[in-house]
Scaffold this active site. Structure first.
Site, PDB file in Angstrom:
ATOM      1  N   GLY A  12       2.361   8.310   3.942  1.00 12.70           N
ATOM      2  CA  GLY A  12       2.458   8.289   2.482  1.00 12.70           C
ATOM      3  C   GLY A  12       2.231   6.900   1.919  1.00 12.70           C
ATOM      4  CG  ASP A  13       4.387   5.379  -0.532  1.00 12.66           C
ATOM      5  OD1 ASP A  13       4.258   6.124  -1.518  1.00 12.66           O
ATOM      6  OD2 ASP A  13       5.473   5.183   0.047  1.00 12.66           O
ATOM      7  N   GLY A  15      -2.101   4.688  -1.164  1.00 11.36           N
ATOM      8  CA  GLY A  15      -2.926   4.303  -2.310  1.00 11.36           C
ATOM      9  C   GLY A  15      -3.776   5.482  -2.772  1.00 11.36           C
ATOM     10  CE  LYS A  16      -0.682  10.366  -1.156  1.00 12.79           C
ATOM     11  NZ  LYS A  16       0.121   9.344  -0.452  1.00 12.79           N
ATOM     12  N   GLY A  40       5.069   9.446  -5.537  1.00 17.99           N
ATOM     13  CA  GLY A  40       4.966   8.395  -6.551  1.00 17.99           C
ATOM     14  C   GLY A  40       3.601   7.767  -6.388  1.00 17.99           C
ATOM     15  CG  HIS A  41       0.486   9.729  -6.255  1.00 18.19           C
ATOM     16  ND1 HIS A  41      -0.187  10.926  -6.251  1.00 18.19           N
ATOM     17  CD2 HIS A  41       1.238   9.740  -5.137  1.00 18.19           C
ATOM     18  CE1 HIS A  41       0.151  11.610  -5.175  1.00 18.19           C
ATOM     19  NE2 HIS A  41       1.023  10.917  -4.492  1.00 18.19           N
ATOM     20  CD  GLN A 224       5.013  14.289  -0.424  1.00 18.27           C
ATOM     21  OE1 GLN A 224       4.526  15.402  -0.412  1.00 18.27           O
ATOM     22  NE2 GLN A 224       5.530  13.762  -1.512  1.00 18.27           N
TER      23      GLN A 224
HETATM   24  P1  GDP Z   1       0.195   6.731  -3.142  1.00 19.06           P
HETATM   25  O1  GDP Z   1       1.540   7.349  -3.113  1.00 19.06           O
HETATM   26  O2  GDP Z   1      -0.602   7.020  -1.910  1.00 19.06           O
HETATM   27  O3  GDP Z   1      -0.556   7.010  -4.403  1.00 19.06           O
HETATM   28  O4  GDP Z   1       0.450   5.147  -3.085  1.00 19.06           O
HETATM   29  P2  GDP Z   1       1.508   4.352  -4.006  1.00 19.06           P
HETATM   30  O5  GDP Z   1       0.974   4.317  -5.393  1.00 19.06           O
HETATM   31  O6  GDP Z   1       2.875   4.877  -3.795  1.00 19.06           O
HETATM   32  O7  GDP Z   1       1.485   2.941  -3.290  1.00 19.06           O
HETATM   33  C1  GDP Z   1       0.364   2.140  -3.279  1.00 19.06           C
HETATM   34  C2  GDP Z   1       0.684   0.850  -4.052  1.00 19.06           C
HETATM   35  O8  GDP Z   1      -0.281  -0.135  -3.744  1.00 19.06           O
HETATM   36  C3  GDP Z   1       0.593   1.017  -5.552  1.00 19.06           C
HETATM   37  O9  GDP Z   1       1.532   0.146  -6.144  1.00 19.06           O
HETATM   38  C4  GDP Z   1      -0.813   0.605  -5.903  1.00 19.06           C
HETATM   39  O10 GDP Z   1      -0.940   0.078  -7.212  1.00 19.06           O
HETATM   40  C5  GDP Z   1      -1.044  -0.475  -4.893  1.00 19.06           C
HETATM   41  N1  GDP Z   1      -2.412  -0.595  -4.405  1.00 19.06           N
HETATM   42  C6  GDP Z   1      -3.345   0.386  -4.212  1.00 19.06           C
HETATM   43  N2  GDP Z   1      -4.447  -0.125  -3.643  1.00 19.06           N
HETATM   44  C7  GDP Z   1      -4.213  -1.445  -3.467  1.00 19.06           C
HETATM   45  C8  GDP Z   1      -4.958  -2.517  -2.875  1.00 19.06           C
HETATM   46  O11 GDP Z   1      -6.075  -2.344  -2.383  1.00 19.06           O
HETATM   47  N3  GDP Z   1      -4.363  -3.751  -2.858  1.00 19.06           N
HETATM   48  C9  GDP Z   1      -3.131  -3.978  -3.363  1.00 19.06           C
HETATM   49  N4  GDP Z   1      -2.647  -5.202  -3.304  1.00 19.06           N
HETATM   50  N5  GDP Z   1      -2.396  -2.996  -3.921  1.00 19.06           N
HETATM   51  C10 GDP Z   1      -2.929  -1.755  -3.952  1.00 19.06           C
HETATM   52  P1  IMO Z   2       3.550   9.740  -1.904  1.00 21.49           P
HETATM   53  O1  IMO Z   2       2.862  10.949  -2.447  1.00 21.49           O
HETATM   54  C1  IMO Z   2       6.200   8.075   1.131  1.00 21.49           C
HETATM   55  C2  IMO Z   2       9.411  10.679   2.576  1.00 21.49           C
HETATM   56  C3  IMO Z   2      10.835  10.301   2.254  1.00 21.49           C
HETATM   57  C4  IMO Z   2      11.529  10.841   3.494  1.00 21.49           C
HETATM   58  C5  IMO Z   2      10.766  12.115   3.793  1.00 21.49           C
HETATM   59  C6  IMO Z   2      11.418  13.390   3.266  1.00 21.49           C
HETATM   60  O2  IMO Z   2       3.935   8.739  -2.932  1.00 21.49           O
HETATM   61  O3  IMO Z   2       2.801   9.167  -0.751  1.00 21.49           O
HETATM   62  P2  IMO Z   2      11.651  14.416   0.816  1.00 21.49           P
HETATM   63  O4  IMO Z   2      12.349  13.899  -0.399  1.00 21.49           O
HETATM   64  O5  IMO Z   2      10.208  14.685   0.632  1.00 21.49           O
HETATM   65  O6  IMO Z   2      12.367  15.579   1.444  1.00 21.49           O
HETATM   66  O7  IMO Z   2      11.773  13.214   1.893  1.00 21.49           O
HETATM   67  O8  IMO Z   2       9.494  11.960   3.187  1.00 21.49           O
HETATM   68  N1  IMO Z   2       8.517  10.806   1.403  1.00 21.49           N
HETATM   69  C7  IMO Z   2       7.563   9.922   1.106  1.00 21.49           C
HETATM   70  N2  IMO Z   2       7.248   8.741   1.674  1.00 21.49           N
HETATM   71  N3  IMO Z   2       5.473   8.548   0.095  1.00 21.49           N
HETATM   72  C8  IMO Z   2       5.756   9.752  -0.466  1.00 21.49           C
HETATM   73  O9  IMO Z   2       4.974  10.311  -1.380  1.00 21.49           O
HETATM   74  C9  IMO Z   2       6.877  10.466   0.004  1.00 21.49           C
HETATM   75  N4  IMO Z   2       7.439  11.650  -0.336  1.00 21.49           N
HETATM   76  C10 IMO Z   2       8.425  11.845   0.534  1.00 21.49           C
HETATM   77  O10 IMO Z   2      10.978   8.912   2.123  1.00 21.49           O
HETATM   78  O11 IMO Z   2      11.328   9.963   4.572  1.00 21.49           O
HETATM   79 MG    MG Z   3       3.537   6.795  -3.271  1.00 21.25          MG
END
Ligand code: GDP
Ligand code: IMO
Ligand code: MG
Length: 438
Positions: A12-13, A15-16, A40-41, A224
């Protein structure tokens, strides 16, 4: 027009959200297929940050339609709040958001059970987002869940809530030592939401089928990541839905023949939030540097994300499970200042190197990553827009990743903003999907 799935290739996270935002202009509809407001995107546009939890990131593009599919679990209050936040930021939501009447509703007792279950697990806790996601999916699978459509049949809704609350109250009393909940009170608050929700609710499978037959295109936005998938991830340290590409079909009602490709997103290193195994995790100043430079703090819960080296075993596995056609590598810039960068190319377990991703958590807990060392590039990559202009060491690092995963890299992200992106326009997949005649 091509219909494409964007899927997280790590925990997860990845940068989707940024990448969905980047490519949305090429699609007509963006659809979420699983998860809920645990996601959280974060999308940064001209210095302004938007955090999307439930609503597809495509909402930030005027005129694009957004679908919350049947595979999503919906907290109607979180949904309304997110809509309000978007509207307050000047984003129009009028006739643009469509919620499946088959999506399951997150109820107050789901949130209470999520928290209580974590407490009961103690040291073995999952580290959930405490949003009630898991317990809601449990009820869905147990065939006692409450769906969006039920909101429009008040007597039926009341009866279902009563049956559920009667059962949960027994759990509260005998297992969790929690006070009972009042079924009618819950029904009243949910029914009060029905009217506000009605404008968004439809049979989204029918809607998406019409979109496809009209020759319009859909981008499926995964939440995720693969290693958090309930079937394919590091079970039980996973979320409770199918985050992998296959979930796009079951979670929207679009058949597999209509899906033209899969884009896998991976960070140039690895992070994870919550508990569970993480073979390349760093507990040293380099890990802390990555955490600080990458602002690796959860966008849903604010928790610090655990950080480690890029794990090619993980991403190769994700590529296999999702049949990823092309990779996007994000956050390359976060590694800009490092003298040396490592890539995990295998796991050593009790003296031998494993050739596939282990199923058992106990094995994953014990594996030692086999790492290659690569020299850092010590150059700011955030202003570079062409692959050829990247420092040689950065290109070698990316080429090695591509070689280890066996997939081409078509987009490289070097910062949170749209402009901080290198698109390899010559990528055969991008040309195939995004050329005007496709
Ligand atoms: P998602 O859940 O996959 O959409 O990812 P998140 O948004 O939770 O986490 C990615 C974080 O990295 C966010 O705060 C973005 O603004 C940031 N981000 C995305 N791409 C880049 C990158 O290439 N460089 C940096 N420094 N930040 C980035
Ligand atoms: P995005 O879409 C990162 C993790 C939680 C926990 C596990 C189970 O932003 O990538 P839950 O509340 O889903 O039952 O928690 O999954 N988790 C994530 N980790 N990015 C996410 O979403 C997540 N959504 C859930 O931290 O380990
Ligand atoms: Mg996220």
């Amino acid at each position: 027009m091509s219909n494409i799935v964007i899927v997280g290739s790590q925990w997860g996270d990845e940068g989707k959200g940024k990448i969905v935002d980047l490519v949305t202009e090429r699609f007509d509809v963006v659809a979420r297929y699983q998860g809920g407001h645990n996601a959280g995107h974060t999308v940064s546009i001209q210095g302004k940050k938007y955090i999307l939890h439930l609503i597809p990131s495509g909402i930030l593009h005027p005129g694009k339609l957004c679908v919350i599919g049947n595979g999503v679990v919906l907290d109607p209050f979180a949904f309304q709040e997110e809509l309000k936040t978007l509207q307050n930021s000047g984003i129009s939501i009028q006739n643009r958001v469509f919620v499946s009447n088959r999506a399951h509703l997150i109820m107050p007792y789901h949130r209470a059970i999520d928290a209580a279950e974590e407490q009961r697990r103690g040291a073995e806790k999952i580290g959930t987002t405490a949003r009630g996601i898991g317990p809601c999916y449990e009820d869905k699978m147990a065939r006692r869940g409450i769906r969006v459509a039920d909101l429009f049949f008040p007597d039926l809704l009341r009866a279902k809530v009563r049956a559920n609350v009667e059962f949960k109250n027994r759990l509260f009393k005998h297992i969790y030592q929690l006070p009972p909940m009042d079924a009618d009170e819950i029904s009243d608050t949910y029914l009060a939401q029905a009217q506000a929700l009605a404008a968004f609710v439809t049979d989204t499978a029918e809607f998406l089928s019409r979109i496809i037959h009209e020759g319009r295109s859909i981008l499926f936005e995964g939440a995720q990541g693969t290693l958090l998938d309930v079937d394919h991830g590091t079970y039980p340290f996973v979320t409770s839905s199918n985050a992998t590409a296959g979930g796009a079909c079951t979670g929207t009602g679009v058949g597999p023949r209509h899906i033209d490709g899969v884009i896998g997103i991976a960070k140039a290193y690895t992070t994870r939030v919550g508990g569970g195994p993480f073979p390349t995790e760093l507990h040293d100043p380099v890990g802390r540097h990555i955490q600080q430079k990458g602002t690796e703090f959860g966008s849903s819960t604010g928790r610090p994300r655990r950080c480690g080296w890029f794990d090619a075993v993980v991403v190769r596995y994700a590529t296999l499970i999702n049949q990823v056609d092309t990779l996007v590598i994000t956050k390359l810039d976060v590694l800009d200042e490092l003298d040396e960068i490592q890539i995990c190319v295998g796991y050593r377990y009790r003296g031998r190197v494993l050739d596939c991703f282990p199923t058992e958590i106990s094995v994953l807990d014990e594996v030692e990553p086999v790492c290659e060392k690569w020299p850092g590039w010590k150059t700011d990559t955030s202003r570079i827009h062409h692959y050829e202009e990247l420092p040689r060491q950065a290109r070698e690092y990316l080429d090695r990743i591509s070689q280890l995963i066996g997939t081409d890299i078509s987009i490289i992200s070097t910062g949170p903003n749209r402009a901080e992106t290198i698109v390899l326009e010559q990528s055969p997949r991008l040309q195939q999907w995004f050329s005007p005649q496709s």
